[in-house]
Design a protein around this motif. Structure first.
Motif, short mmCIF file in Angstrom:
data_model
loop_
_atom_site.label_atom_id
_atom_site.label_comp_id
_atom_site.label_asym_id
_atom_site.label_seq_id
_atom_site.Cartn_x
_atom_site.Cartn_y
_atom_site.Cartn_z
N UNK A 101 0.84 -1.21 0.00
CA UNK A 101 0.00 0.00 0.00
C UNK A 101 0.87 1.25 0.00
N UNK A 102 0.18 2.40 0.06
CA UNK A 102 0.90 3.68 0.03
C UNK A 102 1.61 3.98 1.35
N UNK A 103 2.62 4.85 1.28
CA UNK A 103 3.28 5.28 2.51
C UNK A 103 2.30 5.98 3.45
N UNK A 104 2.53 5.85 4.73
CA UNK A 104 1.68 6.56 5.68
C UNK A 104 2.29 7.93 6.00
N UNK A 105 1.66 8.65 6.91
CA UNK A 105 2.09 10.01 7.20
C UNK A 105 3.55 10.09 7.65
N UNK A 106 3.92 9.17 8.53
CA UNK A 106 5.28 9.23 9.08
C UNK A 106 6.33 9.01 7.99
N UNK A 107 6.09 8.02 7.19
CA UNK A 107 7.04 7.73 6.12
C UNK A 107 7.10 8.89 5.13
N UNK A 108 5.93 9.45 4.86
CA UNK A 108 5.87 10.55 3.91
C UNK A 108 6.59 11.78 4.46
N UNK A 109 6.41 11.98 5.75
CA UNK A 109 7.04 13.15 6.34
C UNK A 109 8.57 13.02 6.32
N UNK A 110 9.05 11.83 6.62
CA UNK A 110 10.50 11.62 6.55
C UNK A 110 11.01 11.89 5.15
N UNK A 111 10.21 11.49 4.17
CA UNK A 111 10.61 11.71 2.78
C UNK A 111 10.55 13.20 2.46
N UNK A 112 9.49 13.86 2.92
CA UNK A 112 9.37 15.30 2.68
C UNK A 112 10.59 16.04 3.22
N UNK A 113 11.06 15.57 4.38
CA UNK A 113 12.19 16.24 5.01
C UNK A 113 13.53 15.74 4.51
N UNK A 114 13.48 14.79 3.60
CA UNK A 114 14.71 14.27 3.03
C UNK A 114 15.55 13.47 4.01
N UNK A 115 14.90 12.87 5.00
CA UNK A 115 15.67 12.17 6.02
C UNK A 115 15.56 10.64 5.94
N UNK A 116 14.89 10.16 4.92
CA UNK A 116 14.57 8.73 4.91
C UNK A 116 15.74 7.85 4.51
N UNK A 117 16.49 8.28 3.48
CA UNK A 117 17.50 7.40 2.92
C UNK A 117 18.75 7.38 3.79
N UNK A 118 18.58 6.80 4.93
CA UNK A 118 19.64 6.76 5.92
C UNK A 118 19.49 5.44 6.64
N UNK A 119 20.59 4.73 6.83
CA UNK A 119 20.50 3.36 7.31
C UNK A 119 19.78 3.24 8.64
N UNK A 120 20.08 4.17 9.53
CA UNK A 120 19.45 4.10 10.85
C UNK A 120 17.94 4.34 10.76
N UNK A 121 17.61 5.39 9.98
CA UNK A 121 16.20 5.74 9.83
C UNK A 121 15.44 4.59 9.17
N UNK A 122 16.05 4.04 8.14
CA UNK A 122 15.39 2.95 7.43
C UNK A 122 15.18 1.75 8.34
N UNK A 123 16.19 1.44 9.13
CA UNK A 123 16.07 0.31 10.05
C UNK A 123 14.92 0.52 11.01
N UNK A 124 14.85 1.74 11.56
CA UNK A 124 13.76 2.03 12.50
C UNK A 124 12.40 1.95 11.82
#
Lengths: 451, 846
Positions: free
Chosen positions: B515-538
Motif C-alpha cells: 500500500x501507500x506510505x503513511x504520514x510518518x514515512x511521507x514526512x520523513x521523505x518530505x524532510x529528506x531524512x529517509x534514505x539513511x541506514x538508521x532511519x530505514x532500520x527504525x
C-alpha cells in the motif's frame, strides 16, 4: 473405493443447460431499439467469435469418418450436441499451428499464446513477453469502429493464486488469447456481473438527456486530463516504462471513444442482471447468453472466449469425473481416460452448441439469423493431450459470414495446412485482405471462402 | 549451520531432457524453469548454489555505498489487485474492494507483482474508471438526483410465472419468481407492494421480495381481497438497472395477488426542478436547440408546484450578448415580480449559472427569467441580448450537511470552502489528497491543472464538491496513481543513481504493506531524512509491527508457501468427504498463523520445517488426530509425540500439492525443490505425465509403487530428485489427514536422497532439509523478488549475498531479512534501461 454417484448429473446439465438453468431473461425479451445490428444496406454487420477449450480433444471420437458435404458426412460422438446446426458447420481436419510448438516443454503456453496469433511466442517469465496481434484484434480494427466495444474478451477462469504457469512461460500466454499487439495480451472478463454492467450500464437511465450529456462531458474532461498527464510523462520514461504507458494511453483513448459512442449508439433494453453466485454450468450458460446479447444489441462484433485456461485442472465432478482435466488429458492410451476425455469434450461441444443454437434463434434481415451473419471459430491449444501435438488440430467453423462459406461440410487437408492461412481466410470474410499472417502463412486457405 | 549439499543435480532448471547433464554447466543460465532458449543471454540470473564460488567479487560490500554497482532496472509497476484495494483503503478509508472485479494479475517468478508482466488492457482501464467514479461517490456521497416514483403494473409487464388476475392485478399460485427490470437513480428508495393473499392452511401467505436476484425481505401477507395490504421496505440502490421480483413461498392451496409495485426515490435530497428555456415561448425572441434568445425586453416563465413551505434556491443558466454601455441584466421572476437581479456576464460562448435564495410557500407559483435592459443601436449594428439555457428551483433546503462523518469525507474535505477562502481550500484539498495518492508532493502546475475541475463543475451548474469528486476521479485515473513511476534523470543512461526519498518510501510501503506510505514515512521523505541506514532500520521495524504488514502473510507468504492455492484446489468429494469450506478455511488459517510467527517473530527459518507446535481449532485438531485443548478458536498446540511437525506436515501444503483424488509425491517433492530450495527440476517431456488407474478402476498398488514403476528410463533422473522427498510425506493423504495405509497398501515413507542420506518419514527428512544451505539462499531470493517486483538478475548477486549473510547473522529471522532487503543497493538505487528506441525491446541488457 466408494461407489461414485455424481451429485448433480442430469441429462439437461450434460447437454449444456438448454436454457433452463439460467436466470437471465429469454433472449426474446431484449429488444434492439435501433436496427443497427441488422446492418445498413451498404454495410452489413459481420461478426467473429473465437472459442477456446483447454487440453486438446480426444480426436478419435471427434473426427467424423467421412469427408464431404451434406449427407456425405455425419457428426462424430463428441460433435453430436451440434446436431441442430450441423448444416451451418464447416469441420476442418488436418490443420496445424506449427509456430505454436514451444521451445522444449510448454505446449499449453505455446499453443495458447499462439492460438489466435499463429506466432511462436517468446519463452520468458519477464519483460520480453512477445506474441503478435491476434486474428480477432485485426478483425476488431475493421469491425469495431461502429460499436460500443471494439471487441470483448471473456472467459471462465481468472487465474491461480500461486505459482508459475507452464514450464518457464509467463502466465500471460496461458490465460489470454487476444493480443492487441506483440506485447499486449488482453485480459479477459470472467465475472458475468461485470460483463453485464459493462454491456448495459448507463443504458436507459431515466436521468435527463441534459444530465447524461453533462456526465459525459465530465468523463471526457477527466480522460483528456489524464491523457495529457501521460503525454507529459512519456518523454521522461525509459523504454520499458514507455511500453507500459503506451498500454495505458491506448486504453484511455479507447474509453474516450466508447464514451462518445454511447451518445448515439444503438441501445438495448437491459435484461435482468445475473445472480452473484454461479456454478460452472450456469456460469457457462450465462456467458453464452451475454455473448449472444452483445452481438444482438450490436454492442460489439468481435468476441473471444476461453472455457478454461491452458492446462486447466478443473474437475468435472458433475459429469462423474473427479480427476483434474489436465491430468486425464495425459491419457497414456488408457481406455478409462479416453472415456473421461470424451465425456468432457462432449460437454465442451455442448456448450458451443448452446451458443450456436442461441445465435441461430436470433433472426436478422431477410430470414437470416445471427449465426448466418457470423463466423465462429472453435479449437484447442493442442490436438492430443498426451502427445501435445500441434498438427491435426480440432477445428470447427460455424456460420457462413453472410453466405461467404459453404457449410455442412467436413474437409480434410493432407498437408498440415497452416492455421495462419485459415486466419487469412477468416479475415477476408470480414473484409480484411492481408497477404500474410503470423509466422508461416502462405495465402488464404483453399476451400474456405466461396469464390 | 551445517553445510549440506545434497541434490547437486538438477538445480538449474534447465529444462533439458536429462537432469544429470546440468551438473557440468554450473555457470549457465539460471532462469527458473527456463534457459533452453537460444536467445537467452547467459548469466542474467545469479548463481546461488551452495559451493558455487562468488566469482571474485568481495561478498561483504556494504549496501548502498557502491554507486557503480548495477542496481538493475525497475519497470514502472502497475498496482496489482491487492495493492489497489489496500491503497484505496488507506487513502480513502473505504472498506470496498473494487479491484476484486479487475482481471487476475499475471504471475511470474512465482509472484503476482512482477512489473514487467503486469500489463494493462483497455478493459482494465474501463474498470479503473468505474472504480474511481464509485470511490469518489462513496467518499463524498453522490450528487442527489431528482426523486421519482416508478410504478410497475404486472398485468402490463406480463411474465412467464403467474397470470393476470382481473384487469389490474397478477396472481401467483405456484413457486417461481415473477420478475422485471427497471432503472433507478442512486440512493435510498421506498418500495411499496399492494397485495393480498388467498389464504389456506395454518400459516398466512408468504411473499418474498427479490432485489437483483436475492431475497430482500419476506412478508407475511395476512391481508385478503376485502382488505388488500400495503407492504413497504426501504432499500439503497445504485443507479442503473435493477431486477425486481416477487414470489409466493408457500403455494399449496394458497395464492398471492398483487396490484402493483412502486419504487420511490432517491429519498433525502432536495428536489430539483429544471426548466429548459427552449420549451417555452415568448414573442420577444426565439428558441434554438439548447435555449432561448431574448432579443428585446421580455420574459420566460413556467408554472411550478412547490411541495412545501421552506427555503429554496433559484438558479438560471444564462449568457449575456453584450453591446452598448451596460452589461446585460436579468431578473428572477416569482409570480411575475422580480425577486433578484443579476448581471449576465459573458465569457465567450459560456453560459453561467447564477443562484439566489428564495422562500416559498407551498402551492402553485410562476417562476421566470426576465431580460430587462435591451439595447439596440440600429445605425452601428450594436445589439444586447440575453440567452437563457435553463432556470430551476431546488429545495426545500434542509440544514443538514450530507454524511459529515464519512471516513472518506473527513480525509478529503480538510477545510470548508464556505468558511475558508474557497480557492485556498480547494488547493489545500488537492495538495493533501493527490500528494498521498501519487506518493510525492504535487507541483503547483499539477494543483492548478486539477483545480480546473472545480471551475468546470461550476460552469456546468454544479458545486464545489462536485469539482472535488472530479478531482478524486482524475487523481485515481492518472498514470501517477495507477503506476509507481520512478523517473531517471537520464532515462537512456545506465548510470546508477539513488532513488528519491519519496520513491524509496513507496518501495518500502509496497513491499511491507502492499500500500501507500503513511504520514510518518511521507514526512520523513518530505524532510529528506529517509534514505539513511538508521532511519530505514527504525522504519522497517515500525512498519513490520503495524497491522498493515499482515499483507506480507497473505501476499508474500501465501504465494511463496502456496497456502493461497487452497482457493484453487478441489479435492474429490467422494474420496475426501471431510473436505469442506470450514476445513479449507481452517487449513488456511493455520498456515497464516504459523507463517506470521516466522515473518514477524523470533523464530528462525529452519524451524519452520521442524517446529514442534502449530495452531489449530477443534476442527483441525480432529482432522489431524491431535488430542488438544483446541476450541472453535485457534490456539497454539504442542506437537510433541504426535505425527506432525513443521510446515511439511500442514494440511494446507499437503492438500495443494495433491491431485484431486490422490497424493502426489512428485508434486510435493517438486514444491520443496522449487519453493524452498529454488532448484526446480525441469518439466517432464510431453506424453509421460500421470499415473494410470487400472482399466477396470481397481488400484493395483500404493501411489509409491505405481510411481516407481512409472518413473523409469529418461524420467528417472529427475524423479529421483523429487519423489523421495514426497515419499517421506506419504503418511498424509490428499487433504493432509494421517493414514496408515494407501488404499490398503502399506506405506513406505523411507527413502534415500541422491546424495546418499537415508530417512524414514518426514521428520527425518526435514532434519536433513532444514540444514540445507539453499533454504537460506532461496528464502532470500524469494523475498527479494517479491520486494523488487522483478526476478533476480546476475548483477544482484552481491546484494543477495549480503542479504543472505544478514539473514544468517540474525538467527534466520525473516524480519531481519526484510530489513536487509530494504537496505540493499538494488532496493535503494536504480538506473535507466539504456535503450534508445521505444520500439520492441531488445534482449535484456543486464
Amino acid at each position: 473405493m466408494s461407489k461414485r454417484i455424481p451429485k448433480h448429473l442430469t441429462r439437461r446439465a450434460f447437454l449444456g443447460g438448454a436454457g433452463a438453468l439460467l436466470t437471465l431473461p429469454l433472449l426474446e425479451s431484449i429488444t434492439p431499439r435501433f436496427a443497427a445490428a441488422q446492418g445498413t444496406p451498404g454495410e452489413p454487420a459481420r461478426r467473429m467469435l473465437a472459442y477456446y477449450v483447454p487440453n486438446g480433444i480426444h480426436m478419435p471420437a471427434w473426427t467424423p469418418e467421412a469427408v464431404g458435404q451434406g449427407a456425405a458426412w455425419s457428426l462424430s460422438p463428441i460433435l453430436e450436441p451440434l446436431s441442430n446446426v450441423k448444416n451451418k458447420l464447416l469441420l476442418l481436419s488436418g490443420i496445424a499451428n506449427e509456430p505454436a510448438r514451444p521451445d522444449g516443454a510448454g505446449d499449453h503456453a505455446g499453443g495458447t499464446g499462439g492460438f489466435l496469433t499463429a506466432t511462436h511466442v517468446n519463452k520468458t517469465e519477464g519483460a520480453d513477453i512477445r506474441s503478435s496481434i491476434s486474428v480477432d484484434q485485426i478483425a476488431a480494427q475493421a469491425l469495431g469502429t461502429d460499436t460500443r466495444f471494439a471487441s470483448l474478451q471473456l472467459g471462465i477462469d481468472g487465474g491461480g493464486s500461486v505459482g508459475n504457469c507452464d514450464s518457464g512461460y509467463s502466465c500471460a500466454y496461458v490465460r489470454n488469447i487476444s493480443w492487441a499487439g506483440p506485447q499486449t495480451p488482453l485480459a479477459k472478463t470472467v465475472n458475468p456481473r461485470v460483463v453485464f454492467d459493462r454491456l448495459f450500464a448507463g443504458f436507459d437511465s431515466q436521468v435527463t438527456a441534459a444530465e447524461r450529456a453533462k456526465r459525459q462531458r465530465y468523463s471526457k474532461s477527466i480522460l483528456d486530463y489524464v491523457l495529457k498527464d501521460a503525454q507529459n510523462l512519456n518523454p521522461k520514461l525509459n523504454t520499458r516504462d514507455k511500453i507500459k504507458l503506451d498500454e495505458y494511453m491506448t486504453g484511455i483513448r479507447e474509453l474516450e471513444m466508447r464514451i462518445n459512442a454511447t451518445e448515439d449508439g444503438p441501445q438495448c433494453i437491459a435484461p435482468d442482471a445475473p445472480p452473484p453466485e454461479l456454478g460452472f454450468q450456469e456460469h457457462l450458460t450465462i456467458m453464452a447468453d451475454l455473448m449472444v446479447m452483445a452481438f444482438q444489441c450490436d454492442l460489439t462484433r468481435v468476441i473471444t472466449f476461453m472455457l478454461g485456461n491452458a492446462g486447466s485442472t478443473r474437475s468435472y465432478n458433475f459429469l462423474g469425473i473427479p480427476d483434474a482435466h489436465h491430468e486425464i488429458s495425459h491419457h497414456q492410451n488408457s481406455q478409462t481416460n479416453f472415456d473421461k476425455l470424451q465425456t468432457i469434450n462432449t460437454f465442451e461441444v455442448a456448450q458451443l452448441a448452446y451458443l450456436l443454437d442461441a445465435m441461430d434463434r436470433v433472426e436478422e434481415e431477410n430470414g437470416s439469423t445471427l449465426l448466418d451473419n457470423s463466423l465462429v471459430f472453435f479449437s484447442s491449444e493442442i490436438s492430443d493431450g498426451n502427445r501435445h501435438n500441434h498438427d491435426n488440430l480440432p477445428v470447427i467453423l460455424a456460420g457462413s459470414q453472410r453466405g461467404q462459406i459453404t457449410t455442412d461440410r467436413h474437409v480434410r487437408y493432407d498437408n498440415d495446412e497452416p492455421i495462419a492461412d485459415l486466419f487469412l481466410s477468416m479475415l477476408s470474410s470480414v473484409g480484411v485482405e492481408q497477404d500474410s499472417f503470423g509466422d508461416n502463412s502462405t495465402g488464404q486457405l483453399a476451400g474456405i471462402l466461396n469464390t | 549451520m551445517k553445510k549440506h549439499a545434497f541434490f547437486v543435480f538438477c538445480i538449474f532448471g534447465l529444462a533439458l531432457t536429462s537432469c544429470a547433464q546440468d551438473t557440468s554447466t554450473p555457470s549457465a543460465t539460471n532462469t527458473p524453469n527456463n534457459g533452453d532458449q537460444p536467445g537467452d543471454s547467459p548469466g542474467d540470473q545469479p548463481n546461488n548454489q551452495p559451493g558455487d564460488p562468488p566469482d571474485g567479487t568481495p561478498p561483504d560490500l556494504p549496501p548502498g555505498v557502491t554507486p557503480d554497482a548495477d542496481p538493475g532496472t525497475a519497470t514502472v509497476r502497475r498496482r496489482n489487485r491487492v495493492e489497489y484495494n489496500n491503497t484505496v483503503r488507506d487513502l480513502l478509508g473505504t472498506t470496498s474492494t473494487p479491484a476484486d472485479d479487475f482481471p487476475s494479475d499475471n504471475h511470474s517468478y512465482g509472484f503476482d507483482n512482477i512489473a514487467d508482466v503486469l500489463s494493462l488492457s483497455p478493459f482494465q482501464i474501463e474498470l479503473y474508471d468505474r472504480a474511481a467514479e464509485q470511490l469518489a461517490a462513496e467518499a463524498l456521497g453522490a450528487p442527489q438526483g431528482p426523486s421519482t416514483t416508478i410504478t410497475l403494473e404486472p398485468e402490463e409487464i406480463g411474465g412467464d410465472i403467474g397470470a393476470p388476475s382481473g384487469d389490474n392485478a397478477w396472481i401467483l399460485s405456484q413457486e417461481g419468481r415473477w420478475s422485471t427490470s427497471t432503472v433507478t437513480g442512486r440512493g435510498r428508495h421506498t418500495i411499496n407492494i399492494k397485495a393480498f393473499g388467498q389464504q389456506a392452511g395454518n400459516e398466512p401467505v408468504q411473499m418474498a421480495f427479490f432485489l437483483d436476484g436475492n431475497i430482500a425481505q419476506i412478508f407475511n401477507v395476512e391481508a385478503t381481497e376485502d382488505n388488500p395490504g400495503s407492504f413497504d421496505l426501504q432499500v439503497d440502490l445504485l443507479d442503473g438497472t435493477h431486477n425486481i421480483g416477487l414470489a409466493l413461498l408457500n403455494p399449496l392451496q394458497r395464492s398471492l395477488i398483487f396490484d402493483n409495485i412502486t419504487i420511490e426515490g432517491p429519498l433525502g435530497g432536495p428536489l430539483v426542478t429544471q426548466i429548459e428555456a427552449e420549451t417555452l415561448t415568448s414573442d420577444r425572441g426565439r428558441a434554438n436547440d439548447t435555449g432561448f434568445l431574448l432579443w428585446s425586453n421580455g420574459f420566460l416563465e413556467q408554472e411550478i408546484n412547490v411541495p412545501e413551505d421552506g427555503d429554496y434556491i433559484l438558479s438560471m443558466k444564462v449568457r449575456g450578448q453584450q453591446g452598448g454601455p451596460d452589461v446585460a441584466r436579468a431578473d428572477f421572476l416569482v409570480d411575475g415580480e422580480p425577486v433578484a437581479e443579476i448581471e449576465a456576464d459573458s465569457y465567450g460562448d459560456l453560459s453561467l449559472v447564477y443562484t439566489v435564495d428564495h422562500t416559498f410557500t407551498a402551492g402553485t407559483h410562476r417562476l421566470g427569467v426576465a431580460f430587462t435592459n435591451d439595447y439596440w443601436d440600429e445605425e452601428n449594428g450594436i445589439d444586447r441580448n440575453l440567452f437563457v439555457d435553463w432556470f430551476a428551483f431546488e429545495g426545500p433546503i434542509v440544514e443538514t450537511a450530507p454524511d459529515q462523518d464519512s471516513e472518506g469525507r473527513q480525509r478529503i474535505m480538510i477545510c470548508d470552502p464556505l468558511q475558508d477562502v474557497e480557492q485556498a481550500c480547494g488547493e489545500a484539498i488537492i495538495r493533501n489528497f493527490t500528494s498521498k495518492a501519487w506518493r510525492r508532493p504535487v507541483t503547483d502546475q499539477e494543483v492548478a491543472d486539477l483545480y480546473a475541475f472545480i471551475d468546470l463543475a461550476k460552469e456546468e451548474g454544479d458545486d464545489f464538491e462536485q469539482g472535488i469528486r472530479l478531482i478524486i476521479r482524475a487523481t485515481l485515473m492518472s498514470p501517477h496513481f495507477l503506476f509507481r513511476v520512478e523517473l531517471d534523470p537520464t532515462p537512456t543512461s545506465e548510470q546508477a543513481h539513488p532513488l528519491t526519498d519519496h520513491q524509496l518510501a513507496a518501495r518500502i510501503s509496497y513491499f511491507l504493506w502492499s500500500s501507500i506510505p503513511d504520514d510518518e514515512l511521507r514526512q520523513l521523505a518530505d524532510e529528506g531524512r529517509l534514505n539513511n541506514e538508521e532511519v530505514l532500520t527504525a522504519q522497517v521495524e515500525r512498519m513490520l509491527n503495524d497491522p498493515r504488514a499482515e499483507s506480507l502473510v497473505h501476499n508474500f507468504g501465501g504465494q511463496w508457501l502456496y497456502f493461497n492455492a487452497l482457493a484453487d484446489v478441489q479435492p474429490d468429494y467422494v474420496i475426501f468427504p471431510d473436505y469442506n469450506e470450514a476445513l479449507r478455511k481452517s487449513l488456511q488459517q493455520e498456515a497464516q498463523l504459523f507463517f506470521r510467527d516466522f515473518m514477524f517473530g523470533q523464530r528462525g527459518l529452519d524451524e519452520m520445517l521442524t517446529a514442534q507446535y502449530t495452531y489449530a481449532n477443534d476442527l483441525l485438531a480432529d482432522h489431524y488426530g491431535l488430542n488438544s485443548n483446541a476450541s472453535a478458536d485457534f490456539v497454539e498446540v504442542d506437537l510433541e509425540d504426535t505425527t506432525r511437525r513443521g510446515l511439511l506436515t500442514q494440511g494446507s501444503l499437503l492438500t495443494v500439492t495433491s491431485h484431486p483424488t490422490r497424493t502426489s509425491p512428485t508434486r510435493r517433492g517438486k514444491w520443496v525443490l522449487e519453493q524452498l530450495l529454488c532448484s526446480p527440476p525441469p518439466p517432464p517431456p510431453p506424453g509421460v505425465e500421470g499415473l494410470l488407474d487400472n482399466e477396470d478402476g481397481e488400484i493395483t498398488g500404493s501411489v509409491r509403487d505405481r510411481l516407481q514403476a512409472h518413473a523409469v528410463g529418461e524420467c528417472a533422473s529427475c524423479h529421483v530428485e523429487m519423489d523421495p522427498i514426497g515419499f517421506s510425506m506419504e503418511h498424509y493423504d490428499g487433504i493432509g489427514a494421517w493414514r496408515d495405509d494407501d488404499n490398503g497398501f502399506a506405506i513406505d515413507a523411507t527413502g534415500q536422497l541422491p546424495t546418499g542420506e537415508t530417512f524414514d518419514g518426514v521428520m527425518e527428512m526435514t532434519d536433513i532439509l532444514s540444514q540445507d544451505e539453499r533454504l537460506v539462499t532461496c528464502a532470500t531470493r524469494q523475498m527479494f523478488t517479491f520486494a523488487m517486483g522483478r526476478g533476480a538478475i546476475f548483477h544482484d548477486k552481491d546484494d543477495l549475498q549480503i542479504m543472505e549473510q544478514g539473514l544468517r547473522d540474525n538467527n534466520l529471522r525473516l524480519r531481519a531479512l526484510a530489513r536487509y532487503v530494504v537496505l540493499s543497493h538494488a532496493f535503494r538505487w536504480r538506473r535507466g534501461d539504456g535503450l534508445e528506441t521505444p520500439s520492441t525491446p531488445q534482449e535484456d541488457s543486464e
